[in-house]
Write an enzyme that holds these catalytic residues in place. Structure first.
Site, mmCIF file in Angstrom:
data_model
loop_
_atom_site.group_PDB
_atom_site.id
_atom_site.type_symbol
_atom_site.label_atom_id
_atom_site.label_comp_id
_atom_site.label_asym_id
_atom_site.label_seq_id
_atom_site.Cartn_x
_atom_site.Cartn_y
_atom_site.Cartn_z
ATOM 1 N N LYS A 175 -20.368 23.976 -70.699
ATOM 2 C CA LYS A 175 -19.490 24.545 -71.734
ATOM 3 C C LYS A 175 -20.371 25.160 -72.822
ATOM 4 C CE LYS A 175 -15.037 23.563 -73.897
ATOM 5 N NZ LYS A 175 -14.256 24.483 -73.055
ATOM 6 N N ARG A 221 -18.440 15.175 -72.032
ATOM 7 C CA ARG A 221 -18.720 16.520 -71.523
ATOM 8 C C ARG A 221 -19.706 17.251 -72.422
ATOM 9 N NH1 ARG A 221 -13.814 20.565 -70.249
ATOM 10 N NH2 ARG A 221 -13.696 20.531 -72.539
ATOM 11 N N GLU A 247 -11.277 29.660 -61.471
ATOM 12 C CA GLU A 247 -10.442 29.202 -62.572
ATOM 13 C C GLU A 247 -9.934 30.434 -63.310
ATOM 14 O OE1 GLU A 247 -12.884 26.652 -64.976
ATOM 15 O OE2 GLU A 247 -14.558 28.044 -64.993
ATOM 16 N N TYR A 266 -20.468 23.581 -76.751
ATOM 17 C CA TYR A 266 -19.363 23.303 -77.670
ATOM 18 C C TYR A 266 -18.265 22.518 -76.964
ATOM 19 C CZ TYR A 266 -16.238 26.721 -75.468
ATOM 20 O OH TYR A 266 -15.433 27.391 -74.577
#
Length: 254
Positions: free
Chosen positions: A127, A31, A159, A12
Site C-alpha cells: 500500500k 498491513r 481488482e 499509507y
C-alpha cells in the site's frame, strides 16, 4: 526534500471510524507494518503508539463517523539519492476527515463501472503512496461517467483502481486470491466474515474476464466505499441489472 515527495518512498493506510470507534484497527496497523517491511523500512511506531496517535485525531471530532489516513515516508535528506537507501528519521503524517456516505441512488440502484487493462506496477500488494497509475485508471471511469474502473490483466480480474472486486457466481462469492498483483484488503476480509455470518459460501479463486462479465452480481469493497453493488459494467447490465439479494444480505450484516 522529503523522499515521500521526491520518490513516493512511503506507505499509507486508510481506516473507517464508526461513532468514534476505529474499524479493524489491528488489520490496518498490521498491513502498514507489512507494507513498510516490503519497502525495507521498520514501522516507526508500535501498535499502542499508533492507537494513541489516531485517538488524538478522532476524539476532538466526537462520536461521529469519519476516516483516518496515516502515512510514513522514509524521511528527509538533502538532494536526491536513489541508493543506497538512507537511514533517516521517518516522516509521519495523518489526518481525519468526514466519512463519505453512500448516496441513496447508489444504495437503491447500484453503480456503474468500466473495465480497463491493469497498467499498474508489479507490487500492488504494497500500500504505497505511489498511486499515479491508480489515479489515471480511476479518471477513465470519471471520463465515462462511471464510479470505478475494474482491472483486467492477461484475461483475468485483479481488482479495481481503489477497491477489491467480488463476483457472485452460482451462489458463491468469488474474489481473486491475494498475490503481488492485489492489495490484501481489510474491508474484503470484513465482507468475507459477513458472508460466513449469513451463510453464503465464499472462496479466493482466479476469475476470468468471461466469468466476471457473466456474474450474477459484482461488488466492490474498500475502506471508505464499504461494499457497493455494481449493476452495470461497460454499459451492460450485471445479471438482472439490479442490486442483488446476496449483496443486500452482506451489506445488512456489515
Amino acid at each position: 526534500f522529503d523522499r515521500g515527495f521526491l520518490y513516493a518512498d512511503g506507505a499509507y493506510e486508510v481506516m473507517p471510524v464508526y461513532a468514534g470507534r476505529p474499524f479493524r484497527f489491528r488489520a490496518h496497523a498490521e498491513r502498514m507494518t507489512r507494507s513498510l517491511g516490503e519497502i525495507r523500512m521498520e514501522d516507526p511506531h508500535t501498535r499502542e503508539e499508533w492507537h494513541d496517535i489516531i485517538a488524538k485525531l478522532i476524539e476532538p471530532n466526537g462520536k461521529v463517523d469519519q476516516y483516518v489516513y496515516w502515512q510514513v515516508s522514509r524521511g528527509t535528506e538533502l538532494g536526491r539519492n536513489h541508493a543506497p537507501l538512507p537511514e533517516l528519521p521517518r516522516t509521519v503524517f495523518a489526518f481525519s476527515s468526514p466519512f463519505p456516505k453512500q448516496s441513496a441512488e447508489a444504495a437503491a440502484n447500484g453503480i456503474s463501472c468500466i473495465t480497463a487493462h491493469d497498467t499498474r506496477w508489479a507490487r500492488c500488494d504494497i500500500k504505497t503512496v505511489s498511486l499515479l497509475a491508480n489515479v489515471l485508471l480511476r479518471q477513465l471511469a470519471v471520463d465515462a461517467n462511471a464510479s470505478e474502473t475494474i482491472l483486467l490483466r492477461e484475461g483475468e480480474l485483479t481488482e479495481a483502481s481503489s477497491s477489491a472486486v467480488h463476483a457472485v457466481i452460482n451462489g458463491e462469492i468469488r474474489t481473486p486470491p491475494n498475490s503481488w498483483l492485489i492489495l490484501p484488503g481489510t474491508t474484503r476480509g470484513a465482507v468475507e466474515k459477513m458472508a460466513e455470518r449469513v451463510g453464503i459460501p465464499h472462496r479466493a479463486v482466479n476469475i476470468t474476464e468471461g466469468e466476471l462479465r457473466g456474474a450474477d452480481e459484482i461488488w466492490l469493497s474498500a475502506a471508505v466505499r464499504e461494499v457497493s453493488a455494481v449493476t452495470r459494467l461497460d454499459g451492460r447490465p450485471v445479471g438482472a441489472g439490479l442490486v442483488g439479494p446476496l449483496y443486500r444480505r452482506v451489506r445488512e450484516a456489515l
